[in-house]
Motif scaffolding. Structure first.
Motif, PDB file in Angstrom:
ATOM      1  N   TYR A 134       0.852  -1.191   0.000  1.00 51.72           N
ATOM      2  CA  TYR A 134       0.000   0.000   0.000  1.00 51.72           C
ATOM      3  C   TYR A 134       0.887   1.240   0.000  1.00 51.72           C
ATOM      4  N   GLY A 135       0.440   2.267  -0.686  1.00 58.67           N
ATOM      5  CA  GLY A 135       1.271   3.464  -0.824  1.00 58.67           C
ATOM      6  C   GLY A 135       2.079   3.393  -2.102  1.00 58.67           C
ATOM      7  N   GLY A 136       3.152   2.635  -2.073  1.00 61.55           N
ATOM      8  CA  GLY A 136       3.920   2.390  -3.295  1.00 61.55           C
ATOM      9  C   GLY A 136       4.845   3.504  -3.710  1.00 61.55           C
ATOM     10  N   PHE A 137       5.056   4.513  -2.878  1.00 66.09           N
ATOM     11  CA  PHE A 137       6.022   5.568  -3.212  1.00 66.09           C
ATOM     12  C   PHE A 137       6.650   6.082  -1.913  1.00 66.09           C
ATOM     13  N   LYS A 138       7.743   6.814  -2.026  1.00 68.49           N
ATOM     14  CA  LYS A 138       8.490   7.272  -0.873  1.00 68.49           C
ATOM     15  C   LYS A 138       7.630   8.157   0.019  1.00 68.49           C
ATOM     16  N   ASP A 139       7.766   7.943   1.329  1.00 75.48           N
ATOM     17  CA  ASP A 139       7.049   8.733   2.343  1.00 75.48           C
ATOM     18  C   ASP A 139       5.534   8.612   2.212  1.00 75.48           C
ATOM     19  N   ALA A 140       5.061   7.447   1.747  1.00 78.54           N
ATOM     20  CA  ALA A 140       3.615   7.244   1.618  1.00 78.54           C
ATOM     21  C   ALA A 140       2.953   7.020   2.968  1.00 78.54           C
ATOM     22  N   GLY A 141       3.721   6.562   3.945  1.00 76.33           N
ATOM     23  CA  GLY A 141       3.149   6.279   5.254  1.00 76.33           C
ATOM     24  C   GLY A 141       3.711   7.176   6.331  1.00 76.33           C
ATOM     25  N   THR A 142       2.841   7.645   7.227  1.00 78.02           N
ATOM     26  CA  THR A 142       3.271   8.498   8.330  1.00 78.02           C
ATOM     27  C   THR A 142       2.564   8.076   9.610  1.00 78.02           C
ATOM     28  N   VAL A 143       3.243   8.292  10.739  1.00 82.72           N
ATOM     29  CA  VAL A 143       2.652   8.109  12.064  1.00 82.72           C
ATOM     30  C   VAL A 143       2.183   9.474  12.539  1.00 82.72           C
ATOM     31  N   THR A 144       0.958   9.547  13.030  1.00 83.78           N
ATOM     32  CA  THR A 144       0.417  10.836  13.452  1.00 83.78           C
ATOM     33  C   THR A 144       1.032  11.276  14.766  1.00 83.78           C
ATOM     34  N   GLN A 145       0.902  12.561  15.083  1.00 85.67           N
ATOM     35  CA  GLN A 145       1.399  13.088  16.349  1.00 85.67           C
ATOM     36  C   GLN A 145       0.626  12.470  17.500  1.00 85.67           C
ATOM     37  N   ILE A 146       1.366  11.940  18.484  1.00 84.02           N
ATOM     38  CA  ILE A 146       0.731  11.229  19.597  1.00 84.02           C
ATOM     39  C   ILE A 146      -0.202  12.148  20.383  1.00 84.02           C
ATOM     40  N   SER A 147       0.188  13.402  20.549  1.00 84.25           N
ATOM     41  CA  SER A 147      -0.582  14.311  21.389  1.00 84.25           C
ATOM     42  C   SER A 147      -1.868  14.800  20.739  1.00 84.25           C
ATOM     43  N   ASN A 148      -1.978  14.652  19.427  1.00 81.90           N
ATOM     44  CA  ASN A 148      -3.148  15.204  18.742  1.00 81.90           C
ATOM     45  C   ASN A 148      -3.486  14.387  17.511  1.00 81.90           C
ATOM     46  N   ASP A 149      -3.736  13.069  17.742  1.00 81.07           N
ATOM     47  CA  ASP A 149      -3.983  12.214  16.584  1.00 81.07           C
ATOM     48  C   ASP A 149      -5.469  12.040  16.276  1.00 81.07           C
ATOM     49  N   GLY A 150      -6.340  12.512  17.160  1.00 80.08           N
ATOM     50  CA  GLY A 150      -7.772  12.422  16.888  1.00 80.08           C
ATOM     51  C   GLY A 150      -8.274  11.007  16.705  1.00 80.08           C
TER      52      GLY A 150
END
Length: 259
Positions: A134-150
C-alpha cells in the motif's frame, strides 16, 4: 559450548530458546521483556507438586495450549483430529514443522511488540501496510502526532497527492479485547477525516460484536487485524523477521531417464 546446528546457531542457545518456548506455551513461565522471563502462578503450583520429570510428556498431559502448539488440531467436517508429526509423510512433516516454527515465531513477535513502547507499535503498523504494497512511493506512510492524533495512529497515502488515504489505528493490548465502542469511535474518526478506508490493528482480539459491526458497515471499508493475523502478515511480508535457512525439496526427473 561451541557446537553449532545446521543454521549456524550455537546448539546450547538453540536448545535453551526452545526450552523457554515450551515452558511459555505450557504457561509455566512468561516473557516480561527481551532476555527476561518469570515464573507464573501455574509454574509455582507445578513446582510444589515436584514431578519427577518436567518434560514434553508432562506438558502434553497438563497443558492443552501446549498440545495444540505441538500437535496442531485438524478440523474436518466438525471433527477434530490430533495429527502427530511422526504419523505424517516426510513432506507433511516438513509442513507441520514449519507450522510449529511459525507459531513459535509469532509468539516471539507478539512478546517483542508488547515489550516495546506504544509509539513503536504505531510505527510498526505503518511499516506493515507499506510492506504489503500500500502506498507504493516514498514517504507514503506516516505516524500521526501522539498528542493530537484524533483517534488516528497512522496514515497511508495511496497516491502522491493524498487524494485517497487509508487511516490506521493500533491498540497494543495483552489480555483485553477490542470491543464495539472502540470500533465505533474509529469509524467516527474516519468520517471526521472524510475517508472511507480504515484498518484497525490490535495485538489481542476483537469481540464478536465488534466484528459483526465492522462486517455490516456499508459506507466504510474497515479491516480488522487481530494478533494472530498480524504476526502471520509480518512473517509473510518479512517485517521484523530474518530468514536464517532455506530448504529445497527435490524429486526424480522422470523425463531425463525416459530420453
Amino acid at each position: 559450548m561451541n557446537e553449532r546446528i545446521q543454521t549456524g546457531a550455537l546448539r546450547y542457545q538453540n536448545r535453551i530458546g526452545w526450552t523457554c518456548t515450551h515452558l511459555i506455551k505450557a504457561s509455566l513461565i512468561e516473557s516480561r521483556k527481551r532476555g527476561y522471563v518469570s515464573i507464573t502462578s501455574k509454574g509455582k503450583d507445578m513446582l510444589k507438586n515436584c514431578p519427577e520429570n518436567i518434560n514434553e510428556n508432562y506438558f502434553l498431559e497438563h497443558s492443552p495450549d501446549f498440545r495444540e502448539f505441538k500437535y496442531p488440531t485438524k478440523k474436518n467436517d466438525g471433527n477434530e483430529t490430533i495429527m502427530k508429526i511422526s504419523d505424517l509423510t516426510p513432506e507433511d512433516q516438513i509442513k507441520e514443522s514449519m507450522t510449529i516454527l511459525n507459531n513459535s515465531l509469532a509468539s516471539d513477535l507478539l512478546n517483542a511488540i508488547l515489550n516495546n513502547e506504544p509509539a513503536f507499535f504505531e510505527k510498526l503498523v505503518v511499516d506493515l501496510l507499506l510492506k504489503m504494497g500500500y502506498g507504493g512511493f516514498k514517504d507514503a506512510g506516516t505516524v500521526t502526532q501522539i498528542s493530537n492524533d484524533g483517534g488516528i495512529d497512522g496514515i497511508i497515502k495511496e497516491d502522491k497527492l493524498g487524494l485517497e488515504s487509508i487511516l490506521l489505528q493500533a491498540k497494543r493490548y495483552k489480555d483485553s479485547s477490542v470491543g464495539l465502542p472502540e470500533i465505533q469511535s474509529f469509524v467516527g474518526a474516519l468520517n471526521g477525516e472524510g475517508t472511507d478506508k480504515g484498518v484497525f490493528i490490535t495485538t489481542s482480539h476483537f469481540t464478536s460484536n465488534a466484528r459483526q459491526y465492522a462486517d455490516n458497515l456499508t459506507n466504510v471499508h474497515l479491516v480488522l487485524i487481530d494478533g494472530e493475523l498480524l504476526t502471520n502478515l509480518m512473517i509473510e511480508y518479512g517485517l521484523g523477521v530474518n530468514t536464517i535457512q532455506k530448504f529445497e525439496i527435490k524429486q526424480l526427473d522422470s523425463d531425463y531417464f525416459d530420453e
